[in-house]
Design an enzyme around this catalytic site. Structure first.
Site, PDB file in Angstrom:
ATOM      1  N   ASP A  54      20.038 -23.543  65.456  1.00 48.31           N
ATOM      2  CA  ASP A  54      20.518 -23.462  64.095  1.00 48.31           C
ATOM      3  C   ASP A  54      21.594 -22.366  63.845  1.00 48.31           C
ATOM      4  OD1 ASP A  54      18.562 -25.292  63.673  1.00 48.31           O
ATOM      5  OD2 ASP A  54      17.328 -24.046  62.118  1.00 48.31           O
ATOM      6  N   HIS A 105      22.683 -28.280  58.178  1.00 48.29           N
ATOM      7  CA  HIS A 105      22.062 -27.439  57.658  1.00 48.29           C
ATOM      8  C   HIS A 105      22.305 -26.719  56.594  1.00 48.29           C
ATOM      9  CE1 HIS A 105      18.671 -24.561  58.993  1.00 48.29           C
ATOM     10  NE2 HIS A 105      19.471 -23.409  59.214  1.00 48.29           N
ATOM     11  N   HIS A 109      23.430 -22.308  53.386  1.00 49.12           N
ATOM     12  CA  HIS A 109      22.179 -21.641  54.051  1.00 49.12           C
ATOM     13  C   HIS A 109      21.459 -20.788  53.018  1.00 49.12           C
ATOM     14  CE1 HIS A 109      19.477 -19.913  56.989  1.00 49.12           C
ATOM     15  NE2 HIS A 109      19.810 -20.807  57.450  1.00 49.12           N
ATOM     16  N   HIS A 201      17.437 -19.650  67.877  1.00 53.48           N
ATOM     17  CA  HIS A 201      18.525 -19.080  66.955  1.00 53.48           C
ATOM     18  C   HIS A 201      19.372 -18.364  67.977  1.00 53.48           C
ATOM     19  CE1 HIS A 201      15.579 -19.933  63.901  1.00 53.48           C
ATOM     20  NE2 HIS A 201      16.452 -19.854  63.158  1.00 53.48           N
TER      21      HIS A 201
HETATM   22 ZN    ZN Z   1      19.063 -21.361  59.650  1.00 53.26          ZN
END
Ligand code: ZN
Length: 251
Positions: A54, A105, A109, A201
């Site tokens: 991500d 995504h 954000h 991540h």
């Molecule tokens: Zn994220």
């Protein structure tokens, strides 16, 4: 009855807090949203899993990560933000050229809860357009920032035929930046099963432990017989049952 009145004064804030907590948990549930198709893992007996990364794309992180994935012949799915892809379109092209999948995504954000329909539409469409401009073809999968979904977002995703991709293994989320590479690897190896979607991540300098865990995770899962595929390939492998609509009547 002053006593009853007093009890209500005490109870009401408590009820309010409990209701808010329940709604909050529902909004970030890994397996539930009020409308549309949500996938946290796929039902399969085949030893297939999807690695997902991500945020980003970030040049430094990819310079370290892509050679690892290439060396192991692993194709992964990258849920990127539109804002970062706009700054570095070449990274999106590089990911696609290496056989990886790009997912949406959101653009900026932000938690997409209590946002207007126009905000949601802009965040999603702008990012999809950037992903297409990088060269992506076919369906673009979506993953909400922080896993937060609310009501407006799932409705938009459903109306536009988009699927929400969550995860069932998240070894570096809860302990965040304090998780060690060993711990991240152990958690992943312990929790992964056929059809799992693993969330990592690695895009920012604070995430060195996750980055260092990637080769260990790949080697550990390969030793257990797993193959790594993109999320789209994982979904396609189980076509007849891949779409499990969330069961909740439209309000
Ligand atoms: Zn994220």
């Amino acid at each position: 009855m002053w006593r009853r009145w007093q009890a209500w004064v005490l109870l009401l804030p408590l009820l309010l807090i409990m209701t808010t907590a329940a709604v909050w948990n529902l909004c970030k549930s890994r397996t539930f949203q009020v409308a549309g198709v949500l996938v946290a893992r796929v039902e399969t007996e085949a030893p297939m899993v999807a690695l997902t990364f991500d945020d980003g794309p970030n040049a430094n992180a990819l310079a370290a990560l892509l050679p690892i994935l290439a060396a192991h012949g692993v194709q992964a799915t990258f849920f990127v933000t539109g804002a970062e892809l706009e700054r570095h379109p070449e990274l999106g092209q590089q990911l696609l050229a290496a056989g990886h999948e790009l997912g949406n995504h959101s653009f900026s954000h932000q938690r997409m809860v209590f946002k207007s329909a126009a905000f949601v539409e802009n965040e999603i469409e702008r990012t999809d357009a950037l992903i297409r401009a990088a060269g992506a073809e076919g369906e673009i999968l979506f993953r909400p920032p922080y896993g937060a979904k609310g009501i407006t977002l799932p409705r938009y995703l459903e109306r536009t035929g988009r699927r929400t991709i969550m995860w069932d293994v998240e070894p570096d989320s809860k302990r965040g930046k304090t998780a060690t590479s060993e711990r991240i690897t152990e958690t992943t190896l312990a929790e992964t099963r056929p059809g799992s979607i693993i969330l990592l991540h690695v895009m920012y300098p604070s995430r060195q432990a996750s980055l260092a865990a990637v080769p260990r995770i790949i080697e550990g899962l390969k030793a257990r017989g797993y193959n790594f595929v993109t999320v789209s390939a994982l979904l396609d492998s189980t076509s007849p049952t891949k779409a499990q609509p969330s069961a909740m009547p439209e309000a």
